[in-house]
Design a protein around this motif. Structure first.
Motif, PDB file in Angstrom:
ATOM      1  N   TRP A 266       0.819  -1.221   0.000  1.00  0.00           N
ATOM      2  CA  TRP A 266       0.000   0.000   0.000  1.00  0.00           C
ATOM      3  C   TRP A 266       0.848   1.265   0.000  1.00  0.00           C
ATOM      4  CZ3 TRP A 266       0.057   3.941   3.462  1.00  0.00           C
ATOM      5  CH2 TRP A 266       0.483   3.717   4.768  1.00  0.00           C
ATOM      6  N   THR A 267       2.012   1.224   0.647  1.00  0.00           N
ATOM      7  CA  THR A 267       2.864   2.422   0.622  1.00  0.00           C
ATOM      8  C   THR A 267       3.439   2.659  -0.776  1.00  0.00           C
ATOM      9  OG1 THR A 267       4.699   1.059   1.429  1.00  0.00           O
ATOM     10  CG2 THR A 267       3.476   2.330   3.070  1.00  0.00           C
ATOM     11  N   THR A 268       3.846   1.576  -1.438  1.00  0.00           N
ATOM     12  CA  THR A 268       4.364   1.716  -2.804  1.00  0.00           C
ATOM     13  C   THR A 268       3.268   2.182  -3.745  1.00  0.00           C
ATOM     14  OG1 THR A 268       5.952  -0.069  -2.376  1.00  0.00           O
ATOM     15  CG2 THR A 268       5.581   0.530  -4.664  1.00  0.00           C
ATOM     16  N   ASN A 269       2.050   1.686  -3.555  1.00  0.00           N
ATOM     17  CA  ASN A 269       0.931   2.134  -4.386  1.00  0.00           C
ATOM     18  C   ASN A 269       0.600   3.609  -4.138  1.00  0.00           C
ATOM     19  OD1 ASN A 269       0.602  -0.308  -5.680  1.00  0.00           O
ATOM     20  ND2 ASN A 269      -0.969  -1.054  -4.266  1.00  0.00           N
ATOM     21  N   LEU A 270       0.758   4.056  -2.893  1.00  0.00           N
ATOM     22  CA  LEU A 270       0.534   5.478  -2.603  1.00  0.00           C
ATOM     23  C   LEU A 270       1.555   6.337  -3.347  1.00  0.00           C
ATOM     24  CD1 LEU A 270      -0.797   7.800  -1.043  1.00  0.00           C
ATOM     25  CD2 LEU A 270       0.736   7.288   0.883  1.00  0.00           C
ATOM     26  N   VAL A 271       2.811   5.904  -3.339  1.00  0.00           N
ATOM     27  CA  VAL A 271       3.837   6.630  -4.089  1.00  0.00           C
ATOM     28  C   VAL A 271       3.498   6.623  -5.577  1.00  0.00           C
ATOM     29  CG1 VAL A 271       6.281   6.755  -4.673  1.00  0.00           C
ATOM     30  CG2 VAL A 271       5.603   6.064  -2.375  1.00  0.00           C
ATOM     31  N   ALA A 272       3.034   5.467  -6.085  1.00  0.00           N
ATOM     32  CA  ALA A 272       2.684   5.357  -7.506  1.00  0.00           C
ATOM     33  C   ALA A 272       1.585   6.346  -7.874  1.00  0.00           C
ATOM     34  CB  ALA A 272       2.249   3.932  -7.825  1.00  0.00           C
ATOM     35  N   LEU A 273       0.586   6.491  -7.004  1.00  0.00           N
ATOM     36  CA  LEU A 273      -0.508   7.425  -7.262  1.00  0.00           C
ATOM     37  C   LEU A 273       0.011   8.857  -7.372  1.00  0.00           C
ATOM     38  CD1 LEU A 273      -3.683   7.729  -7.352  1.00  0.00           C
ATOM     39  CD2 LEU A 273      -3.512   8.293  -4.921  1.00  0.00           C
ATOM     40  N   LEU A 274       0.827   9.266  -6.404  1.00  0.00           N
ATOM     41  CA  LEU A 274       1.344  10.638  -6.388  1.00  0.00           C
ATOM     42  C   LEU A 274       2.386  10.863  -7.476  1.00  0.00           C
ATOM     43  CD1 LEU A 274       1.657  10.931  -2.510  1.00  0.00           C
ATOM     44  CD2 LEU A 274       0.038  12.177  -3.953  1.00  0.00           C
ATOM     45  N   TYR A 275       3.269   9.882  -7.650  1.00  0.00           N
ATOM     46  CA  TYR A 275       4.322  10.023  -8.663  1.00  0.00           C
ATOM     47  C   TYR A 275       3.707  10.070 -10.054  1.00  0.00           C
ATOM     48  CZ  TYR A 275       9.206   9.925 -10.048  1.00  0.00           C
ATOM     49  OH  TYR A 275      10.431  10.281 -10.525  1.00  0.00           O
ATOM     50  N   GLY A 276       2.687   9.227 -10.279  1.00  0.00           N
ATOM     51  CA  GLY A 276       2.018   9.248 -11.572  1.00  0.00           C
ATOM     52  C   GLY A 276       1.401  10.599 -11.860  1.00  0.00           C
ATOM     53  N   GLY A 277       0.852  11.247 -10.815  1.00  0.00           N
ATOM     54  CA  GLY A 277       0.245  12.555 -11.001  1.00  0.00           C
ATOM     55  C   GLY A 277       1.211  13.588 -11.523  1.00  0.00           C
ATOM     56  N   SER A 278       2.433  13.598 -10.991  1.00  0.00           N
ATOM     57  CA  SER A 278       3.411  14.581 -11.448  1.00  0.00           C
ATOM     58  C   SER A 278       4.055  14.172 -12.763  1.00  0.00           C
ATOM     59  CB  SER A 278       4.494  14.780 -10.379  1.00  0.00           C
ATOM     60  OG  SER A 278       5.198  13.577 -10.144  1.00  0.00           O
ATOM     61  N   MET A 279       4.332  12.880 -12.918  1.00  0.00           N
ATOM     62  CA  MET A 279       5.052  12.413 -14.103  1.00  0.00           C
ATOM     63  C   MET A 279       4.238  12.599 -15.382  1.00  0.00           C
ATOM     64  SD  MET A 279       6.245   8.518 -14.920  1.00  0.00           S
ATOM     65  CE  MET A 279       4.551   8.015 -15.222  1.00  0.00           C
ATOM     66  N   PHE A 280       2.981  12.137 -15.393  1.00  0.00           N
ATOM     67  CA  PHE A 280       2.175  12.219 -16.608  1.00  0.00           C
ATOM     68  C   PHE A 280       1.827  13.659 -16.956  1.00  0.00           C
ATOM     69  CE2 PHE A 280       1.447   7.696 -15.716  1.00  0.00           C
ATOM     70  CZ  PHE A 280       1.609   7.173 -16.986  1.00  0.00           C
ATOM     71  N   ALA A 281       1.699  14.507 -15.943  1.00  0.00           N
ATOM     72  CA  ALA A 281       1.415  15.913 -16.228  1.00  0.00           C
ATOM     73  C   ALA A 281       2.606  16.569 -16.928  1.00  0.00           C
ATOM     74  CB  ALA A 281       1.078  16.649 -14.935  1.00  0.00           C
ATOM     75  N   ILE A 282       3.813  16.230 -16.502  1.00  0.00           N
ATOM     76  CA  ILE A 282       5.003  16.772 -17.184  1.00  0.00           C
ATOM     77  C   ILE A 282       5.067  16.245 -18.607  1.00  0.00           C
ATOM     78  CG2 ILE A 282       7.526  16.672 -17.232  1.00  0.00           C
ATOM     79  CD1 ILE A 282       7.507  16.938 -14.216  1.00  0.00           C
TER      80      ILE A 282
END
Length: 484
Positions: A266-282
């Motif tokens: 769940w912690t890795t999935n939380l990072v994936a959610l937040l990281y995906g938000g910044s990465m795909f927007a860039i």
């Protein structure tokens, strides 16, 4: 359990997995820069042509975790071939599509290929020696990350030289050959989780994913306060809760909630959610920024091809960092690499906020983003693979990829609203919109870096992995009667 007869070396198996995963990742971004060309050629509206992206997103979000789970049950090699064949057929249909409706349908079929991600990680875990798993997972992750960037780079030159339909003809040929190679060279799965498909859970999972991602991707067009958006978001909440209840109560869950509650998951999935938000927007807005005409007072007036070339430092950074990640794990844990990758992302977004006046500044920031993505993709995949039981590798990595996609859709939608909030005459965003958008991305990146610190490490992670293996064994015992 009888070990299967190997039909190819591990090196050939790896090359097959790399080709399949790389081309699916490339198809995620290959189409984005040429949507105006497709719109003109197929005589459709701007609103309709965006469904070319939305259909692919929705289809992949549904099939990635589901086929990952089916692969855990009936055989990863078998489902890998199915996914690659679907991807090749989708490319063929898109290449000859006479209308926008057929092209959208083709993109739905292509989305089935999203299962190559979790299936590839599962096959690596099953077939490779333990000492090579981290390195192989990291390399596939690097190829996935670089494939997404490569699509942006290649789209312009291919369309200029051959036309946009070759964006599908070329992947169709390569993926078709890859499917044949997978059938002949990749060994049958030696690790399987007994059970049957929980169709109720499958329908509920598909329902809440569509009800969530559709209004997020169409919110700017439909209006964020419109009845369609609010109604679908409300439906997504209801279906998500119903899905969770169904999975918890099921003796044969599609996705085991005990696995999803493991701290390493769940912690890795939380990072994936937040990281995906910044990465795909860039991914979405950096090319748009550099293509803005200089008459707007900022931007570089770059063509699609020039914008792709400006993304090359990001692409190189992704690939090099991803390749290095697996080899570094002996000295630096996956958690340390994940936190470092998130820190690079913070630095890149902060730099874009304050320094975006010259091409070299954008190039340097892109390279920092690339290094961060390379490290993060590799470490997230390795953390999931190391935490869950072998029989649940496919579904666990599939959900991680899905959660990253959800984060990306949310991040891109939010940043889009900020960037386009107060346009200039002619509809061109103001520079202040991009600056605020990059500042917002910095905040999301900081949140991802803080979440990375929550990921278990050291003895705690080892203990969790032991309990995860026990959970997998208990689940297999419980489900054995149902399988029979």
């Amino acid at each position: 359990m009888t070990q299967p007869i190997r039909r190819g070396s591990r090196r050939l198996t790896f090359l097959v997995l790399a080709a399949g995963a790389g081309f699916f990742a490339m198809l995620q971004s290959l189409i984005t820069p040429v949507l105006p060309t497709i719109q003109h050629d197929l005589h459709t509206s701007q609103n309709t042509v965006t469904w070319v992206l939305t259909a692919y997103l929705l289809s992949a979000s549904i099939f990635t975790p589901i086929l990952g789970r089916v692969g855990d049950m009936v055989g990863k090699e078998r489902m890998l071939v199915v996914s690659l064949v679907a991807l090749a057929l989708g490319c063929l249909l898109a290449a000859v599509a006479p209308s926008i409706g057929v092209l959208i349908l083709a993109r739905v079929v292509q989305g089935i290929g999203g299962a190559v991600f979790p299936l590839s990680f599962g096959i690596i875990r099953d077939e490779f020696p333990a000492a090579r798993v981290s390195s192989a997972v990291a390399t596939i992750s690097a190829i996935i990350a670089a494939g997404g960037g490569l699509g942006v780079v290649l789209a312009g030159p291919i369309v200029a030289a051959l036309g946009y339909r070759w964006l599908f003809w070329i992947p169709m040929a390569v993926v078709g050959l890859t499917a044949l190679a997978a059938h002949r060279l990749v060994p049958e799965s030696p690790v399987r989780t007994p059970g049957r498909i929980n169709w109720a859970a499958t329908v509920l999972l598909s329902g809440w994913l569509v009800a969530l991602l559709l209004p997020i991707s169409k919110g700017a067009t439909w209006g964020w306060t419109s009845g369609r958006v609010l109604g679908l978001l409300g439906l997504a909440v209801v279906l998500l809760l119903a899905w969770l209840v169904a999975e918890v109560r099921s003796a044969n869950p599609l996705i085991d909630m005990r696995m999803m509650r493991l701290p390493g998951v769940w912690t890795t999935n939380l990072v994936a959610l937040l990281y995906g938000g910044s990465m795909f927007a860039i991914y979405a807005f950096l090319p748009q920024f550099v293509q803005t005409p200089t008459s707007a007072g900022y931007g570089f007036g770059a063509s699609v091809t020039q914008a792709g070339l400006l993304m090359l430092p990001m692409l190189v950074g992704m690939f090099v960092a991803g390749l290095a990640a697996g080899r570094l794990e002996a000295r630096f844990s996956a958690k340390a690499q994940l936190a470092t990758g998130a820190a690079f992302n913070v630095l890149a977004a902060a730099m874009l906020t304050v320094a975006h006046d010259t091409r070299w500044q954008v190039g340097v920031a892109g390279a920092l983003v690339g290094v961060g993505i390379g490290l993060a993709f590799a470490s997230m995949a390795n953390l999931i693979v190391a935490t869950v039981p072998p029989g649940q590798t496919g579904v666990a990595t599939g959900m991680n990829a899905n959660i990253r996609t959800i984060g990306g859709a949310i991040g891109a939608a939010v940043v889009s609203s900020v960037v386009t909030a107060h346009p200039q005459a002619g509809g061109i965003p103001r520079e202040a919109g991009f600056t605020t958008g990059f500042l917002l991305l910095t905040g999301i990146a900081v949140a991802a870096a803080l979440a990375a610190l929550l990921v278990p490490s050291g003895r705690r992670a080892a203990g969790r992995r032991g309990r995860a293996r026990a959970t997998g064994a208990e689940l297999a015992t419980e489900l054995a009667p149902a399988a029979r």
